[in-house]
Design a protein around this motif. Sequence first.
Motif, short mmCIF file in Angstrom:
data_model
loop_
_atom_site.label_atom_id
_atom_site.label_comp_id
_atom_site.label_asym_id
_atom_site.label_seq_id
_atom_site.Cartn_x
_atom_site.Cartn_y
_atom_site.Cartn_z
N GLU A 82 0.74 -1.51 0.02
CA GLU A 82 0.04 0.01 0.07
C GLU A 82 0.99 1.27 0.06
OE1 GLU A 82 -3.29 0.41 -0.32
OE2 GLU A 82 -3.45 -1.72 -0.86
N ASP A 83 1.98 1.10 0.68
CA ASP A 83 2.99 2.22 0.76
C ASP A 83 3.70 2.50 -0.41
OD1 ASP A 83 1.88 2.78 3.26
OD2 ASP A 83 3.79 2.03 4.54
N LEU A 84 3.85 1.36 -1.32
CA LEU A 84 4.68 1.80 -2.44
C LEU A 84 3.90 2.29 -3.70
CD1 LEU A 84 6.20 -1.83 -2.96
CD2 LEU A 84 7.41 0.09 -2.25
N PRO A 85 4.67 3.23 -4.49
CA PRO A 85 4.03 4.15 -5.41
C PRO A 85 3.58 3.09 -6.59
CG PRO A 85 6.26 4.22 -5.56
CD PRO A 85 6.39 3.45 -4.31
N HIS A 86 2.58 3.60 -7.33
CA HIS A 86 2.03 2.89 -8.37
C HIS A 86 2.90 2.91 -9.55
CE1 HIS A 86 -1.68 1.91 -6.11
NE2 HIS A 86 -1.77 3.28 -5.82
N THR A 87 3.60 1.84 -10.01
CA THR A 87 4.26 2.03 -11.00
C THR A 87 4.26 0.74 -11.77
OG1 THR A 87 6.18 0.61 -9.62
CG2 THR A 87 6.27 3.00 -9.87
N ASP A 88 4.97 0.57 -13.01
CA ASP A 88 4.86 -0.59 -13.73
C ASP A 88 5.07 -1.91 -12.73
OD1 ASP A 88 7.82 -1.64 -14.74
OD2 ASP A 88 7.74 0.47 -14.23
N PRO A 89 4.61 -3.12 -13.28
CA PRO A 89 5.01 -4.41 -12.56
C PRO A 89 6.26 -4.66 -12.21
CG PRO A 89 3.57 -4.70 -14.39
CD PRO A 89 4.03 -3.39 -14.64
N VAL A 90 7.44 -4.54 -13.18
CA VAL A 90 8.55 -4.81 -12.87
C VAL A 90 9.21 -4.13 -11.57
CG1 VAL A 90 11.07 -5.01 -13.83
CG2 VAL A 90 8.88 -5.96 -15.07
N THR A 91 9.11 -2.81 -11.85
CA THR A 91 9.68 -1.74 -10.77
C THR A 91 8.91 -1.86 -9.49
OG1 THR A 91 9.98 -0.18 -12.54
CG2 THR A 91 9.89 0.69 -10.41
#
Length: 394
Positions: A353-362
């Motif tokens: 939840e704390d991680l930024p919304h990025t592409d799946p690999v990142t």
Amino acid sequence: MRTGPEAAPDEPVYRILLIEDDDGDALLVEELLHDTGMRFELTVRTTLAAARSALAGAPIDCVLLDLHLPDVSGIDAVAAVRGMAPHTAVIVLTGLSEAQAGTDAMAAGAQDFLVKGKVEADLLHRTLRYAVYRSQTERAGAEAQAARLRAEENARLERGLLPQPILGTSTVRVTSRYLPGTALALLGGDFLDVVEGDDGLLHAVVGDVSGHGPDAAALGVCLRIAWRSLVLGGHRGEDLLHLMERILIAERGSQQLFATCTLLTLDQDSPSATFHLAGHHEPLLTTADGTRELSAAHGIALGILPEQRHWPATVVPLPASGALTLYTDGLTEGHDGETTRRLGVEGLLALIEDLPHTDPVTHVDHLIRRTHELNAGRHSDDLAVLRLDWNRGA
């Protein structure tokens, strides 16, 4: 032990073992060593049996070996010393009438030979120094070769544990990561794979063989290959797990290894996912509303109770777009920051939840890096992560 003269601080100290049963010859060798001016520590033994404990104890740089000992003689003496200390320099001491003995000794593994009665301090110094250097070079070469072989073996295991997905018309995006828990690339038994069948269904597996090291890794590779072959052969669900369990039992031998795994069949047309859990934890489902752990029926790990053969199926409807994440416990069993608590599934969901919304690999890479930062090296386990992303609208 006898110690040689003082020398410059940067001069090495040569640790020498003299195996000589003649007291007079032993005294002459010691005097010659003093005349060389080198720094040395001399240990004298009169038999090969007595020398064995010296070679097994403190490190020895060079062995000065008489070919005529009470308990062994000739080339057998060289072979015996090389067998006890394969990475230690050996210089053979021969008599004046033994012209061929020195050459034969070098063919048997000695670095050099000296003729008694014709040795001067300069010759002894030069011979000993070069013999130790050659021995150290040989040892470094052997260690480098062993490292290369270990790296090649690990690469073969990695190819077995991390295969290329077999995808046909599927638009599902596959992201996979595998990290061994041990430092020297001794792989663990985690494995994963993705295959699209002729029926258009996407099949995936993530598993974990108990234990660490080459035995667990080899069994993990075996199970992964077996899974791919069986899936392509049309086996599904409980039948597939039963056959994998039979292979595990046959391949583990006398070792009581077992394996947990999650099987996934993704129907992109419905869309829906069917799970079979064999002692493994539930997958994670990511949608526009966030990430949650799916509720699924559990079956027992493979290889624990082979006669049970019960792995119930769980069917879960899926949104038009989202992601499924299958993983091994290396992602959740590490520590949660400075506390003694394990991260667990709740902690993992909070991290996501704390991680930024990025592409799946990142996103997967950030998640793994963050769990490692929190664990701070306090818990070591293999880690495998498989993420499947889809978007029917796209």
